[in-house]
Design a protein around this motif. Structure first.
Motif, mmCIF file in Angstrom:
data_model
loop_
_atom_site.group_PDB
_atom_site.id
_atom_site.type_symbol
_atom_site.label_atom_id
_atom_site.label_comp_id
_atom_site.label_asym_id
_atom_site.label_seq_id
_atom_site.Cartn_x
_atom_site.Cartn_y
_atom_site.Cartn_z
ATOM 1 N N ILE A 487 0.851 -1.132 0.076
ATOM 2 C CA ILE A 487 -0.149 0.045 0.174
ATOM 3 C C ILE A 487 0.981 1.298 0.164
ATOM 4 O O ILE A 487 0.594 2.349 -0.554
ATOM 5 C CB ILE A 487 -0.984 -0.196 1.146
ATOM 6 N N LYS A 488 1.803 1.168 0.892
ATOM 7 C CA LYS A 488 2.774 2.269 0.866
ATOM 8 C C LYS A 488 3.509 2.778 -0.205
ATOM 9 O O LYS A 488 3.584 3.813 -0.915
ATOM 10 C CB LYS A 488 3.992 2.362 1.584
ATOM 11 N N MET A 489 3.930 1.460 -1.203
ATOM 12 C CA MET A 489 4.697 1.688 -2.392
ATOM 13 C C MET A 489 3.675 2.250 -3.572
ATOM 14 O O MET A 489 4.098 3.109 -4.261
ATOM 15 C CB MET A 489 4.799 0.290 -3.050
ATOM 16 N N VAL A 490 2.340 1.952 -3.411
ATOM 17 C CA VAL A 490 1.385 2.439 -4.486
ATOM 18 C C VAL A 490 1.037 3.942 -4.013
ATOM 19 O O VAL A 490 1.172 4.636 -5.055
ATOM 20 C CB VAL A 490 0.187 1.722 -4.286
ATOM 21 N N ILE A 491 0.809 4.240 -2.790
ATOM 22 C CA ILE A 491 0.691 5.549 -2.664
ATOM 23 C C ILE A 491 1.765 6.390 -2.822
ATOM 24 O O ILE A 491 1.764 7.607 -3.700
ATOM 25 C CB ILE A 491 -0.053 5.994 -1.085
ATOM 26 N N ASP A 492 3.020 6.074 -2.532
ATOM 27 C CA ASP A 492 4.105 6.858 -2.972
ATOM 28 C C ASP A 492 4.124 6.960 -4.525
ATOM 29 O O ASP A 492 4.618 8.332 -5.002
ATOM 30 C CB ASP A 492 5.463 6.271 -2.350
ATOM 31 N N ALA A 493 4.337 5.994 -5.285
ATOM 32 C CA ALA A 493 4.283 5.917 -6.715
ATOM 33 C C ALA A 493 3.182 7.008 -7.187
ATOM 34 O O ALA A 493 3.759 7.782 -8.275
ATOM 35 C CB ALA A 493 3.958 4.526 -7.217
ATOM 36 N N ALA A 494 2.134 6.897 -6.908
ATOM 37 C CA ALA A 494 1.021 7.865 -7.350
ATOM 38 C C ALA A 494 1.483 9.483 -7.063
ATOM 39 O O ALA A 494 1.542 10.120 -8.021
ATOM 40 C CB ALA A 494 -0.280 7.687 -6.853
ATOM 41 N N HIS A 495 1.944 9.600 -5.821
ATOM 42 C CA HIS A 495 2.351 10.859 -5.441
ATOM 43 C C HIS A 495 3.409 11.465 -6.115
ATOM 44 O O HIS A 495 3.553 12.497 -6.446
ATOM 45 C CB HIS A 495 2.459 11.121 -4.017
ATOM 46 N N LYS A 496 4.294 10.405 -6.316
ATOM 47 C CA LYS A 496 5.702 11.018 -7.121
ATOM 48 C C LYS A 496 5.335 11.436 -8.563
ATOM 49 O O LYS A 496 5.981 12.304 -9.269
ATOM 50 C CB LYS A 496 6.524 9.673 -7.165
ATOM 51 N N GLU A 497 4.260 10.967 -9.170
ATOM 52 C CA GLU A 497 3.843 11.438 -10.526
ATOM 53 C C GLU A 497 2.646 12.778 -10.223
ATOM 54 O O GLU A 497 2.139 12.759 -11.324
ATOM 55 C CB GLU A 497 3.318 10.361 -11.204
ATOM 56 N N GLY A 498 2.486 12.978 -9.139
ATOM 57 C CA GLY A 498 1.430 13.982 -8.895
ATOM 58 C C GLY A 498 0.168 13.360 -9.332
ATOM 59 O O GLY A 498 -0.904 14.271 -9.451
ATOM 60 N N LYS A 499 -0.196 12.094 -8.638
ATOM 61 C CA LYS A 499 -1.306 11.654 -9.188
ATOM 62 C C LYS A 499 -2.035 11.465 -7.485
ATOM 63 O O LYS A 499 -1.464 11.219 -6.758
ATOM 64 C CB LYS A 499 -1.467 10.355 -9.866
ATOM 65 N N TRP A 500 -3.434 11.045 -7.679
ATOM 66 C CA TRP A 500 -3.920 10.945 -6.157
ATOM 67 C C TRP A 500 -4.181 9.331 -6.031
ATOM 68 O O TRP A 500 -4.451 8.652 -7.136
ATOM 69 C CB TRP A 500 -5.354 11.645 -6.186
ATOM 70 N N ALA A 501 -4.072 8.854 -4.708
ATOM 71 C CA ALA A 501 -4.364 7.480 -4.570
ATOM 72 C C ALA A 501 -5.454 7.325 -3.588
ATOM 73 O O ALA A 501 -5.659 7.977 -2.597
ATOM 74 C CB ALA A 501 -3.035 6.995 -4.075
ATOM 75 N N GLY A 502 -6.490 6.653 -3.939
ATOM 76 C CA GLY A 502 -7.663 5.947 -3.025
ATOM 77 C C GLY A 502 -7.656 4.684 -2.800
ATOM 78 O O GLY A 502 -6.651 3.918 -3.216
ATOM 79 N N MET A 503 -8.562 4.360 -1.889
ATOM 80 C CA MET A 503 -8.680 2.963 -1.717
ATOM 81 C C MET A 503 -10.146 2.635 -1.571
ATOM 82 O O MET A 503 -10.981 3.356 -1.220
ATOM 83 C CB MET A 503 -8.126 2.630 -0.208
ATOM 84 N N CYS A 504 -10.456 1.723 -2.325
ATOM 85 C CA CYS A 504 -12.280 1.213 -2.420
ATOM 86 C C CYS A 504 -12.321 -0.210 -2.111
ATOM 87 O O CYS A 504 -13.078 -0.587 -1.927
ATOM 88 C CB CYS A 504 -12.553 1.360 -3.786
#
Ligand code: PEP
Ligand code: MG
Length: 579
Positions: A487-504
């Motif tokens: 989960i951390k990897m995914v959130i960090d990867a999104a933020h690095k590209e200026g994208k948002w990360a959600g969870m459903c």
């Protein structure tokens, strides 16, 4: 007697039990003496009449409750029962071969199903499912039972079943079914998810609940802790009635937070949205204070019927959600995620050994471009009527993502050529449900607008533990360090590209998980409508900076238990909000 299962949907149900019997499909061939043959033919005809009468009733009820269109399927089934080729042949078989009605009926059905299934026309292939359905109803009538709906009770009951399919659950009437318990299933099986969004208290995975309890037993079902008390004494009933009243009172008190922003004590704002399965759920989402929809499981539109929904029908459903919520509210529409525990009989896919690892979701859609493009057209058209975002399920490689995006580009070009409006800036995101996708999130993040982490599947694939199997439910829980790291990897990867990360995935609405997810930087939390308010109250008591520190500590722990202990110890508000 006390039964233990898995807490699937919180709340308390107190009342008489009703056991749904399993119908066994094994049908024996019995030869009849010549003198009994005519009576047997008459028995079959009477069962057909009974099935028709039931269908008439269901058709009328459905038309009144859901609309004429939804009732059409039952009119079709009545026509099938009037078809002489079908029923006439079955009756003839009883007479010609002196066999029992059940056997004749199932043989003729199978023959017709085989013929229709192998036809070229999709429409004709879909008719096979009609024969199967009506035949089941006639067989039920022959067994002396009635096949009326799950809601035909005089008073609100607690339903016990070996299993409930997601479409069974979708049909439950809250005023007739106070709660339900199933022998199998886990917290993230779709019946459990639906129970939460319908706010029906539920316990799943009781193993033998439907055998241990008898219709008419008085039961207390505690959907918050996963226990069921059978024929409890007066005092226990009183205690639980008090708990039930307290629970309802707390639910009412939380309504004060309905229109408040989702903001932490130190002013960090996140988005709290809801998971829905159909347009009616959007109302529940709005009434529970959701700021939009983070996951619209569109597959439910395809289920509980015998043909594919048309582009127009899909478009209308998507627009209805936007209209219910308000045009500016985000509505994340997930493309068809069929497979796993969500079956579509009229697709007639071969049985698989491992349906969750099989031909499902985006894999099927990339293959069935006709189906996929119809849905893409409907979603694109709906984007002109609200803040629609599109999301692909089950992506496991960048090749799949690109293939899906290519079909989307093709569909857009077609709409352009036809002069049909859509939002050219519509955000396109993907779910992270497969560990492979989490591991390459840095690459995927460059080609999407957002990620939404589907922990229900991500956990089962990471831990190699079936989300439907109650015997491995100790593994299918999201606090495992391996899952937290992904989960951390995914959130960090999104933020690095200026994208948002959600969870459903269901984790997003879990009070114990919220502090950790906030600390890890999650931007959007999407959950069952019934969890929105308690999560908003909890967030209002949290401090973002402290939760960042907590997340860092959690990432260094070695077991799921240690991580949960740390969170509960550090955030006492969790206990206060859990009844
Ligand atoms: C998930 O896998 O977390 C998810 C939200 O999708 P579904 O539960 O519909 O598989
Ligand atoms: Mg999933």
């Amino acid at each position: 007697m006390l039964l233990k299962g898995i807490a699937a949907a919180s709340g308390y149900a107190i009342g008489p039990a009703f056991i749904m019997e399993e119908h066994h499909t094994e049908i024996e061939r019995r030869e009849l003496p010549a003198g009994e043959v005519e009576a047997e033919a008459a028995r079959l005809q009477a069962a057909v009449q009974q099935a028709m009468a039931e269908l008439e009733q269901i058709k009328e009820k459905t038309a009144a409750k859901l609309g004429e269109h939804e009732a059409e399927i039952f009119a079709t089934h009545i026509l099938v029962l009037q078809d002489e080729e079908f029923i006439g042949q079955a009756v003839q078989k009883v007479r010609d071969e002196s066999v029992n009605a059940e056997f004749a009926m199932s043989e003729v059905t199978q023959m017709l199903v085989d013929i229709f299934s192998s036809m070229d026309s999709e429409y004709m292939r879909e008719r096979a499912a009609d024969f199967r359905d009506v035949s089941k109803r006639v067989l039920t009538a022959l067994s002396g039972q009635s096949g009326t709906s799950l809601n035909d009770f005089e008073e609100a009951v607690v339903l016990f079943a070996h299993d409930l399919t997601p479409s069974d659950t979708a049909q439950l009437d809250r005023s007739k079914v106070a709660g339900f318990a199933t022998n199998i299933g886990g917290r993230t099986s779709h019946s459990a998810i639906m129970a939460r969004s319908m706010e029906i208290p539920a316990v799943v995975g009781t193993q033998n609940g439907s055998e241990a309890v008898k219709t008419g037993d008085i039961v207390i079902l505690d959907g918050s802790s996963g226990i069921i008390l059978v024929n409890p004494d007066e005092d226990t009933i009183k205690t639980y009635q008090e708990k039930q009243a307290k629970y309802m009172k707390r639910q009412e008190a939380m309504k004060l937070y309905k229109d408040k922003p989702s903001i932490t004590a130190d002013g960090h704002e996140v988005e709290l949205v809801s998971n829905i399965g159909n347009p009616q759920d959007a109302l529940g989402a709005r009434n529970n204070g959701a700021e939009g929809v983070g996951l619209y499981r569109t597959e439910f539109l395809y289920m509980g019927r015998d043909n594919f929904p048309s582009e127009e029908e899909q478009f209308n459903s998507y627009v209805a959600v936007c209209e219910t919520l308000g045009a500016e509210k985000p509505v994340v529409i997930r493309t068809l995620d069929i497979g796993g525990d969500k079956e579509l009989p009229y697709l007639e896919l071969p049985k698989e050994m491992n349906p969750f690892l099989g031909y499902r979701a985006i894999r099927l859609c990339l293959d069935r471009k006709d189906l996929f493009k119809t849905q893409l057209r409907a979603i694109l058209r709906a984007s002109a009527h609200g803040n629609v975002k599109l999301m692909y399920p089950m992506i496991s490689s960048i090749v799949e993502l690109r293939a899906a995006n290519e079909l989307l580009a093709e569909t857009k070009a077609e709409l352009d050529a036809e002069g049909i409006a859509y939002n050219k800036e519509m955000e396109v995101g993907m779910m992270i449900e497969v560990p492979a996708a989490a591991i390459i999130a840095d690459q995927l993040a460059k080609e999407v607008d957002f990620f939404s982490i589907g922990t229900n599947d991500l956990v089962q694939y990471t831990m190699a533990a079936d989300r439907m199997n109650e015997n491995v439910s100790h593994l299918t829980q999201p606090f495992n360090p391996a899952v937290i790291r992904l989960i951390k990897m995914v959130i960090d990867a999104a933020h690095k590209e200026g994208k948002w990360a959600g969870m459903c995935g269901e984790m997003a609405g879990n009070l114990k998980a919220v502090p950790l997810l906030l600390g890890l930087g999650l931007d959007e939390f999407s959950m069952s409508a019934s969890s929105v308010l308690s999560v908003r109250v909890l967030l209002s008591r949290l401090n973002r900076e402290e939760m960042k520190q907590l997340a860092e500590e959690a990432l260094n722990l070695e077991t799921a238990e240690e991580i949960q202990y740390l969170i509960v110890d550090r955030v006492p508000a969790i206990q206060e909000l859990t009844i």
